[in-house]
Design a protein around this motif. Structure first.
Motif, PDB file in Angstrom:
ATOM      1  N   ASP A 130     -35.314 -12.722  73.531  1.00  0.00           N
ATOM      2  CA  ASP A 130     -36.159 -11.952  72.620  1.00  0.00           C
ATOM      3  C   ASP A 130     -35.632 -12.186  71.208  1.00  0.00           C
ATOM      4  OD1 ASP A 130     -37.552 -10.110  71.103  1.00  0.00           O
ATOM      5  OD2 ASP A 130     -37.452  -8.522  72.615  1.00  0.00           O
ATOM      6  N   TYR A 131     -36.112 -13.266  70.574  1.00  0.00           N
ATOM      7  CA  TYR A 131     -35.604 -13.637  69.257  1.00  0.00           C
ATOM      8  C   TYR A 131     -35.878 -12.547  68.221  1.00  0.00           C
ATOM      9  CZ  TYR A 131     -35.132 -18.435  71.104  1.00  0.00           C
ATOM     10  OH  TYR A 131     -34.779 -19.533  71.824  1.00  0.00           O
ATOM     11  N   ALA A 132     -37.075 -11.981  68.267  1.00  0.00           N
ATOM     12  CA  ALA A 132     -37.441 -10.974  67.268  1.00  0.00           C
ATOM     13  C   ALA A 132     -36.494  -9.777  67.324  1.00  0.00           C
ATOM     14  CB  ALA A 132     -38.891 -10.521  67.474  1.00  0.00           C
ATOM     15  N   ALA A 133     -36.140  -9.351  68.536  1.00  0.00           N
ATOM     16  CA  ALA A 133     -35.229  -8.207  68.678  1.00  0.00           C
ATOM     17  C   ALA A 133     -33.833  -8.555  68.178  1.00  0.00           C
ATOM     18  CB  ALA A 133     -35.172  -7.764  70.142  1.00  0.00           C
ATOM     19  N   MET A 134     -33.372  -9.754  68.464  1.00  0.00           N
ATOM     20  CA  MET A 134     -32.034 -10.157  68.009  1.00  0.00           C
ATOM     21  C   MET A 134     -31.987 -10.295  66.491  1.00  0.00           C
ATOM     22  SD  MET A 134     -30.491 -12.735  70.923  1.00  0.00           S
ATOM     23  CE  MET A 134     -31.987 -13.579  71.467  1.00  0.00           C
ATOM     24  N   ILE A 135     -33.079 -10.812  65.915  1.00  0.00           N
ATOM     25  CA  ILE A 135     -33.133 -10.911  64.445  1.00  0.00           C
ATOM     26  C   ILE A 135     -33.065  -9.524  63.823  1.00  0.00           C
ATOM     27  CG2 ILE A 135     -34.574 -11.577  62.485  1.00  0.00           C
ATOM     28  CD1 ILE A 135     -35.688 -13.850  64.351  1.00  0.00           C
ATOM     29  N   ALA A 136     -33.835  -8.588  64.398  1.00  0.00           N
ATOM     30  CA  ALA A 136     -33.818  -7.209  63.881  1.00  0.00           C
ATOM     31  C   ALA A 136     -32.424  -6.598  64.000  1.00  0.00           C
ATOM     32  CB  ALA A 136     -34.839  -6.367  64.633  1.00  0.00           C
ATOM     33  N   GLU A 137     -31.710  -6.952  65.055  1.00  0.00           N
ATOM     34  CA  GLU A 137     -30.364  -6.409  65.273  1.00  0.00           C
ATOM     35  C   GLU A 137     -29.376  -6.894  64.218  1.00  0.00           C
ATOM     36  OE1 GLU A 137     -26.727  -6.918  68.524  1.00  0.00           O
ATOM     37  OE2 GLU A 137     -28.801  -7.390  69.128  1.00  0.00           O
ATOM     38  N   VAL A 138     -29.443  -8.190  63.863  1.00  0.00           N
ATOM     39  CA  VAL A 138     -28.427  -8.752  62.966  1.00  0.00           C
ATOM     40  C   VAL A 138     -28.831  -8.705  61.494  1.00  0.00           C
ATOM     41  CG1 VAL A 138     -27.686 -10.301  64.809  1.00  0.00           C
ATOM     42  CG2 VAL A 138     -29.245 -11.164  63.047  1.00  0.00           C
ATOM     43  N   ARG A 139     -30.104  -8.477  61.223  1.00  0.00           N
ATOM     44  CA  ARG A 139     -30.570  -8.578  59.834  1.00  0.00           C
ATOM     45  C   ARG A 139     -29.825  -7.652  58.867  1.00  0.00           C
ATOM     46  NH1 ARG A 139     -36.942  -9.167  57.974  1.00  0.00           N
ATOM     47  NH2 ARG A 139     -36.473  -9.867  55.827  1.00  0.00           N
ATOM     48  N   PRO A 140     -29.469  -6.446  59.258  1.00  0.00           N
ATOM     49  CA  PRO A 140     -28.735  -5.592  58.308  1.00  0.00           C
ATOM     50  C   PRO A 140     -27.381  -6.173  57.886  1.00  0.00           C
ATOM     51  CG  PRO A 140     -29.677  -4.262  60.066  1.00  0.00           C
ATOM     52  CD  PRO A 140     -29.857  -5.695  60.465  1.00  0.00           C
ATOM     53  N   GLN A 141     -26.788  -7.040  58.727  1.00  0.00           N
ATOM     54  CA  GLN A 141     -25.507  -7.647  58.376  1.00  0.00           C
ATOM     55  C   GLN A 141     -25.660  -8.999  57.663  1.00  0.00           C
ATOM     56  OE1 GLN A 141     -25.438  -6.938  62.276  1.00  0.00           O
ATOM     57  NE2 GLN A 141     -25.484  -4.878  61.410  1.00  0.00           N
ATOM     58  N   CYS A 142     -26.897  -9.376  57.341  1.00  0.00           N
ATOM     59  CA  CYS A 142     -27.159 -10.665  56.691  1.00  0.00           C
ATOM     60  C   CYS A 142     -27.899 -10.411  55.371  1.00  0.00           C
ATOM     61  CB  CYS A 142     -27.985 -11.556  57.606  1.00  0.00           C
ATOM     62  SG  CYS A 142     -27.204 -11.899  59.202  1.00  0.00           S
ATOM     63  N   PRO A 143     -27.172  -9.990  54.340  1.00  0.00           N
ATOM     64  CA  PRO A 143     -27.826  -9.591  53.086  1.00  0.00           C
ATOM     65  C   PRO A 143     -28.558 -10.723  52.377  1.00  0.00           C
ATOM     66  CG  PRO A 143     -25.429  -9.701  52.829  1.00  0.00           C
ATOM     67  CD  PRO A 143     -25.712  -9.825  54.293  1.00  0.00           C
ATOM     68  N   GLU A 144     -28.186 -11.965  52.639  1.00  0.00           N
ATOM     69  CA  GLU A 144     -28.855 -13.080  51.971  1.00  0.00           C
ATOM     70  C   GLU A 144     -30.187 -13.427  52.620  1.00  0.00           C
ATOM     71  OE1 GLU A 144     -26.350 -16.355  50.379  1.00  0.00           O
ATOM     72  OE2 GLU A 144     -24.753 -15.378  51.512  1.00  0.00           O
ATOM     73  N   LEU A 145     -30.448 -12.887  53.809  1.00  0.00           N
ATOM     74  CA  LEU A 145     -31.700 -13.173  54.519  1.00  0.00           C
ATOM     75  C   LEU A 145     -32.826 -12.329  53.919  1.00  0.00           C
ATOM     76  CD1 LEU A 145     -33.195 -14.614  56.807  1.00  0.00           C
ATOM     77  CD2 LEU A 145     -32.473 -12.758  58.336  1.00  0.00           C
ATOM     78  N   VAL A 146     -33.728 -13.002  53.200  1.00  0.00           N
ATOM     79  CA  VAL A 146     -34.803 -12.311  52.490  1.00  0.00           C
ATOM     80  C   VAL A 146     -36.074 -12.232  53.337  1.00  0.00           C
ATOM     81  CG1 VAL A 146     -36.282 -12.343  50.443  1.00  0.00           C
ATOM     82  CG2 VAL A 146     -33.870 -13.043  50.270  1.00  0.00           C
ATOM     83  N   ASP A 147     -36.450 -13.350  53.960  1.00  0.00           N
ATOM     84  CA  ASP A 147     -37.725 -13.424  54.680  1.00  0.00           C
ATOM     85  C   ASP A 147     -37.526 -13.936  56.102  1.00  0.00           C
ATOM     86  OD1 ASP A 147     -39.735 -12.745  52.564  1.00  0.00           O
ATOM     87  OD2 ASP A 147     -38.811 -14.484  51.590  1.00  0.00           O
ATOM     88  N   VAL A 148     -38.290 -13.363  57.030  1.00  0.00           N
ATOM     89  CA  VAL A 148     -38.355 -13.834  58.414  1.00  0.00           C
ATOM     90  C   VAL A 148     -39.804 -14.159  58.723  1.00  0.00           C
ATOM     91  CG1 VAL A 148     -38.050 -13.260  60.843  1.00  0.00           C
ATOM     92  CG2 VAL A 148     -36.341 -12.512  59.158  1.00  0.00           C
ATOM     93  N   VAL A 149     -40.034 -15.377  59.198  1.00  0.00           N
ATOM     94  CA  VAL A 149     -41.378 -15.835  59.546  1.00  0.00           C
ATOM     95  C   VAL A 149     -41.391 -16.115  61.042  1.00  0.00           C
ATOM     96  CG1 VAL A 149     -43.124 -17.623  59.202  1.00  0.00           C
ATOM     97  CG2 VAL A 149     -41.700 -16.859  57.268  1.00  0.00           C
TER      98      VAL A 149
END
Length: 534
Positions: A130-149
């Motif tokens: 479940d890529y979308a769930a894993m992205i949501a999990e780690v996104r708060p720790q990745c401040p440089e990540l601006v956009d997810v497509v």
């Protein structure tokens, strides 16, 4: 005394363009020819249509704020959108960070943080991931990540819902240079976290082009690519080899499936097929292989790990790949350093990984770093246009891998003959030392494969109080045969292998632990074996 050092040919000349400029040149020559076939979705693109779609994705990324040098991650199985993103980032001069589809959240977080990914293009899910769930999990720790497509979601549709403006992209193209970094590929680390090999347009465009030249690619070729795009095998030896020649990329399925791959070859009249040895073994043992028309095949590439002799013979005889080529390399060298030629004898194609590619040098060095004599085993080193720019933001690790003279130290053991052909004998770390005797797993594996009931084998060393290490064989049996035990295998080997090379332990398995690229994980095999043997 002749030394183990060899230089590849100086022809054909290296390409001096960027990936985007090379694609535009191919479109100008072959706009009406088929460029891309995605069998899973049934979609097709000519080269002219491919350019339009690539430019649309590029402009969509630009609208999000992506500029030259920004890192754009892609985390997805094989598919048309992967290809479009690869060429779109090249048009913008953005650095494509390829993320292993098998990664879980902690590995994803490390890659996003270490490379500083600004925009991530990803599948929402694939198989049990479940890529979308894993992205949501780690996104708060990745401040440089601006956009997810997310591919197939509104964010992808919004990204691509824009008419192409070639003038804007052509203006950006004029600012790009062949030596600019364009790709970060994370090597599959066996200890600690992986390192990001940073590759330029010049690195990977030329490697794809020259690999294709050595198997005589033209615009008439149709290349079936079941190997993953996230790795150099797929995106360089597959995609860039195709587009630099005007050939067709055929994606048989999102992930490797032997039946779907054979079906794609037959339906799309593919002339070339890629795979690691385990993939070819799976296709050769598919119950319906004889029902597929594979007569269009003439060539292909087998790489990733040493190829069993019998497998190579069957690929030539049963699949008709008379011009199949063995390639050897590593992510850090874009990837191919050595390759067999189409006019090489069968013996050379089943026993060596060929010789140095065009514009490359190879040599064998001893433990002190001196060039070894011909016929003596040592570490394989390579130098030339293909060597990476370095590990992303890890200068110390880069200096450990590339010496002051520009030689990349591969960590592989090899021996060179008088004609410059190389035989890989194993990894330095895989060498088994039993009672002071060096045991090269590859030699033992090739012998065990002569057993009529053995389908595949991997040899490792396990700790031993008396000898330091003992030899262990993990064996896959042919269907319908009885499992081998240690005693029967030792009996088979006795008198034909030196006693210290004969496996003391045997483990019969259905499959080996593998990386997503098809490389056998011997580190994991050792860990499992040590636990089981106590």
């Amino acid at each position: 005394m002749e030394l183990s050092i060899s230089t590849g040919p100086a022809e054909p000349p290296l390409l001096g363009s960027t990936i985007g400029a090379d694609l535009l040149a191919t479109v100008a020559r072959h706009g009406d020819r088929e460029a891309l076939v995605d069998c899973d979705s049934g979609r097709r693109w000519t080269y002219a249509q491919l350019k339009t779609s690539v430019d649309s994705v590029a402009l969509g990324l630009r609208r999000l704020g992506v500029t030259k040098g920004d890192r754009v991650g892609i985390w997805a199985p094989n598919g048309a959108e992967w290809v479009l993103t690869q060429y779109a980032t090249a048009r913008l001069g953005a650095i494509l960070v390829t993320v292993n589809p098998a990664y879980r959240s902690h590995e994803l977080r490390y890659v996003l943080q270490q490379s500083g990914v600004r925009t991530l293009v990803a599948a929402s899910s694939f198989k049990n991931s479940d890529y979308a769930a894993m992205i949501a999990e780690v996104r708060p720790q990745c401040p440089e990540l601006v956009d997810v497509v997310l591919i197939g979601e509104d964010s992808w549709d919004s990204l691509t819902d824009i008419s192409a403006d070639p003038a804007l992209l052509d203006g950006i193209e004029a600012t790009l240079r062949p030596d600019d970094p364009i790709n970060i590929q994370y090597t599959s680390g066996t200890t600690g976290f992986p390192k990001g090999a940073t590759l330029s347009h010049r690195n990977i465009l030329n490697n794809g082009y020259l690999v294709g030249e050595l198997i005589n690619y033209t615009e008439a070729d149709r290349i079936c690519i079941p190997v993953p795009f996230y790795h150099c095998f797929g995106m360089v030896m597959g995609n860039l080899a195709a587009t630099s020649h005007g050939a067709t990329m055929v994606i048989p399925a999102p992930g490797f499936d032997p039946g779907l791959t054979l079906e794609a070859v037959a339906k799309e009249s593919c002339t070339s097929l890629y795979g690691v040895p385990t993939m070819f073994i799976a296709m050769l043992n598919h119950p319906r292989i004889d029902s597929f028309d594979l007569s269009s095949l003439r060539t292909g590439i087998m790489a990733g790990s040493p190829c069993p002799v019998e497998t190579m013979k069957q690929v030539i005889e049963r699949m008709g790949m008379t011009e199949v080529s063995i390639c050897y390399g590593m992510t850090e060298t874009s990837p191919v350093s050595c390759q067999t030629r189409t006019d090489d004898s069968l013996e050379r194609r089943v026993s060596t990984v060929g010789r140095a590619g065009p514009h490359l040098e190879v040599k064998i060095v001893d433990a002190e770093g001196a060039t070894a004599p011909i016929g003596v085993t040592g570490e394989l080193c390579t130098r030339g246009y293909s060597v990476m720019l370095g590990y992303w933001e890890q200068p110390e690790k880069t200096a450990e891998a590339i010496d002051a003279e520009g030689w990349m130290h591969t960590g592989d053991l090899a021996v060179m003959d008088t004609d410059g052909y190389l035989r890989i004998t194993g990894r330095i770390k895989d060498l088994v030392i039993r009672g002071g005797e060096n045991v090269y797993p590859r030699e033992v594996e090739e012998f065990v494969l002569t057993h009529p009931d053995v389908l595949d084998v991997q040899v490792i060393g396990v700790p031993d109080d008396t000898y330091g290490e003992e030899v262990m064989a993990w064996v896959r049996m042919r269907p319908g045969t009885a499992p081998l035990d240690a005693e029967s295998l030792r009996s088979f080997c006795s008198g034909r292998l030196a006693h210290y090379k004969i496996p003391r332990y045997v483990r019969v398995v259905d499959d080996f632990p593998m990386t997503v690229t098809g490389k056998v994980r011997k580190v994991e095999m050792r860990e499992i074996s040590i636990r089981e043997l106590s």
